[in-house]
Design an enzyme around this catalytic site. Structure first.
Site, PDB file in Angstrom:
ATOM      1  N   GLY A   1      50.287  63.901  25.701  1.00 11.36           N
ATOM      2  CA  GLY A   1      51.465  63.976  24.826  1.00 11.36           C
ATOM      3  C   GLY A   1      52.305  65.226  24.950  1.00 11.36           C
TER       4      GLY A   1
ATOM      5  N   THR B   1      41.357  68.027  18.126  1.00  8.22           N
ATOM      6  CA  THR B   1      41.549  68.389  19.531  1.00  8.22           C
ATOM      7  C   THR B   1      41.646  69.903  19.677  1.00  8.22           C
ATOM      8  OG1 THR B   1      42.902  66.396  19.627  1.00  8.22           O
ATOM      9  CG2 THR B   1      42.928  67.810  21.567  1.00  8.22           C
ATOM     10  N   LEU B   2      42.474  70.514  18.841  1.00  9.92           N
ATOM     11  CA  LEU B   2      42.700  71.952  18.977  1.00  9.92           C
ATOM     12  C   LEU B   2      41.497  72.773  18.569  1.00  9.92           C
ATOM     13  CD1 LEU B   2      46.398  72.450  17.926  1.00  9.92           C
ATOM     14  CD2 LEU B   2      45.348  72.793  20.154  1.00  9.92           C
TER      15      LEU B   2
ATOM     16  N   ASP C   1      47.526  67.026  14.078  1.00  8.50           N
ATOM     17  CA  ASP C   1      47.241  66.014  13.063  1.00  8.50           C
ATOM     18  C   ASP C   1      45.976  66.461  12.307  1.00  8.50           C
ATOM     19  OD1 ASP C   1      48.058  63.079  12.396  1.00  8.50           O
ATOM     20  OD2 ASP C   1      45.921  62.896  12.793  1.00  8.50           O
TER      21      ASP C   1
ATOM     22  N   ASP D   1      53.133  58.905  21.875  1.00  9.52           N
ATOM     23  CA  ASP D   1      53.107  57.452  22.069  1.00  9.52           C
ATOM     24  C   ASP D   1      52.457  56.705  20.920  1.00  9.52           C
ATOM     25  OD1 ASP D   1      50.446  58.483  22.678  1.00  9.52           O
ATOM     26  OD2 ASP D   1      50.024  56.440  23.317  1.00  9.52           O
TER      27      ASP D   1
ATOM     28  N   GLU E   1      50.834  72.425  22.216  1.00 12.17           N
ATOM     29  CA  GLU E   1      50.495  71.098  21.673  1.00 12.17           C
ATOM     30  C   GLU E   1      51.745  70.476  21.037  1.00 12.17           C
ATOM     31  OE1 GLU E   1      48.768  68.551  21.797  1.00 12.17           O
ATOM     32  OE2 GLU E   1      46.942  68.889  20.655  1.00 12.17           O
TER      33      GLU E   1
ATOM     34  N   GLY F   1      43.544  68.067  13.584  1.00 13.59           N
ATOM     35  CA  GLY F   1      43.159  69.371  14.114  1.00 13.59           C
ATOM     36  C   GLY F   1      41.897  69.322  14.965  1.00 13.59           C
TER      37      GLY F   1
ATOM     38  N   LYS G   1      51.569  68.308  11.113  1.00 15.54           N
ATOM     39  CA  LYS G   1      51.378  67.409   9.957  1.00 15.54           C
ATOM     40  C   LYS G   1      50.230  67.958   9.116  1.00 15.54           C
ATOM     41  CE  LYS G   1      51.076  63.326  12.199  1.00 15.54           C
ATOM     42  NZ  LYS G   1      51.033  61.857  12.420  1.00 15.54           N
TER      43      LYS G   1
HETATM   44  P1  IMP Z   1      44.346  65.798  16.159  1.00 16.03           P
HETATM   45  O1  IMP Z   1      43.205  66.116  17.050  1.00 16.03           O
HETATM   46  O2  IMP Z   1      44.006  64.802  15.080  1.00 16.03           O
HETATM   47  O3  IMP Z   1      45.043  67.003  15.590  1.00 16.03           O
HETATM   48  O4  IMP Z   1      45.407  64.992  17.018  1.00 16.03           O
HETATM   49  C1  IMP Z   1      45.723  65.433  18.244  1.00 16.03           C
HETATM   50  C2  IMP Z   1      46.539  64.512  19.084  1.00 16.03           C
HETATM   51  O5  IMP Z   1      46.677  63.183  18.563  1.00 16.03           O
HETATM   52  C3  IMP Z   1      47.951  65.027  19.187  1.00 16.03           C
HETATM   53  O6  IMP Z   1      48.036  66.089  20.075  1.00 16.03           O
HETATM   54  C4  IMP Z   1      48.631  63.788  19.678  1.00 16.03           C
HETATM   55  O7  IMP Z   1      48.420  63.659  21.069  1.00 16.03           O
HETATM   56  C5  IMP Z   1      47.946  62.695  18.892  1.00 16.03           C
HETATM   57  N1  IMP Z   1      48.742  62.430  17.661  1.00 16.03           N
HETATM   58  C6  IMP Z   1      48.526  62.882  16.424  1.00 16.03           C
HETATM   59  N2  IMP Z   1      49.481  62.444  15.571  1.00 16.03           N
HETATM   60  C7  IMP Z   1      50.334  61.702  16.311  1.00 16.03           C
HETATM   61  C8  IMP Z   1      51.555  60.977  16.016  1.00 16.03           C
HETATM   62  O8  IMP Z   1      52.070  60.937  14.881  1.00 16.03           O
HETATM   63  N3  IMP Z   1      52.132  60.353  17.077  1.00 16.03           N
HETATM   64  C9  IMP Z   1      51.628  60.370  18.342  1.00 16.03           C
HETATM   65  N4  IMP Z   1      50.518  61.030  18.653  1.00 16.03           N
HETATM   66  C10 IMP Z   1      49.869  61.694  17.658  1.00 16.03           C
HETATM   67 MG    MG Z   2      48.486  66.212  22.129  1.00 16.10          MG
END
Ligand code: IMP
Ligand code: MG
Length: 170
Positions: free
Chosen positions: A44, A102-103, A98, A154, A94, A100, A126
């Site tokens: 992304g 992945t990070l 969302d 996506d 990034e 958090g 978010k």
């Molecule tokens: P996290 O690990 O939940 O913070 O999410 C990480 C990844 O999920 C982001 O870097 C995006 O690649 C994907 N993601 C999270 N929210 C969205 C969204 O609203 N639209 C598209 N991809 C998202």
């Molecule tokens: Mg991402």
């Protein structure tokens, strides 16, 4: 262009450009005279890093990592970083934070290689969705809890190539 039902224009290409330019200025100011390692978590963040790295006029290395974060499982590495970050100034680039997951995983993993510093740049944040204590050091825009697509992001692989960002009606 393949569009999904219920998509509403949210952030225009012009607004994205302004956000990226603003982030680039902050980074240039904070890292003046230093070399950066910019790490792009696939897939992304590809468009974001492509624009950001060209606007940051500092010496830099760009690298890619691919981590999946399925909801109920722990994160899995599909492609690891290929640069040695020890003693380097690392920026994780990034497109959206969302929960958090992945990070949190990626930052801990990179920290183990002893970088000189490590910070997070997020185009969108978010915070209402956060499950783990991860916050961006640089953020383009804080948004409400809605799923967004476009500019690399996506919905089941649809929307990555849109130049603008859309969200879904609630
Ligand atoms: P996290 O690990 O939940 O913070 O999410 C990480 C990844 O999920 C982001 O870097 C995006 O690649 C994907 N993601 C999270 N929210 C969205 C969204 O609203 N639209 C598209 N991809 C998202
Ligand atoms: Mg991402």
């Amino acid at each position: 262009m393949q569009m999904r039902e219920g998509m509403i224009p949210s952030i225009s290409k012009e607004e994205i450009d302004e956000m990226v330019a603003g982030l680039a200025r902050e980074i240039e100011r904070d890292y003046e005279g230093k070399e950066l390692v910019m790490i792009c978590p696939l897939k992304g963040s590809v468009l974001f890093i492509a624009d950001l790295c060209r606007k940051v006029k500092l010496s830099q290395i760009v690298d890619f990592v691919y981590v999946t974060s399925p909801k109920l499982e722990s994160c899995r590495i599909i492609k690891d970083v290929s640069v040695d970050v020890q003693g380097k100034h690392v920026l994780i680039i990034e497109e959206i934070i969302d929960a958090g997951r992945t990070l949190s995983f990626l930052k801990a993993r990179l920290m183990a290689s002893h970088p000189a510093s490590i910070k997070i740049v997020a185009l969108l944040d978010k915070p209402a969705r956060r499950e783990l204590p991860i916050n961006p050091d640089y953020v383009g825009r804080t948004i409400e809890d809605r799923f967004v697509v476009g500019y690399g992001m996506d919905s089941e692989e649809v929307g990555r190539n849109y130049k603008d960002i859309y969200n879904f009606a609630q």
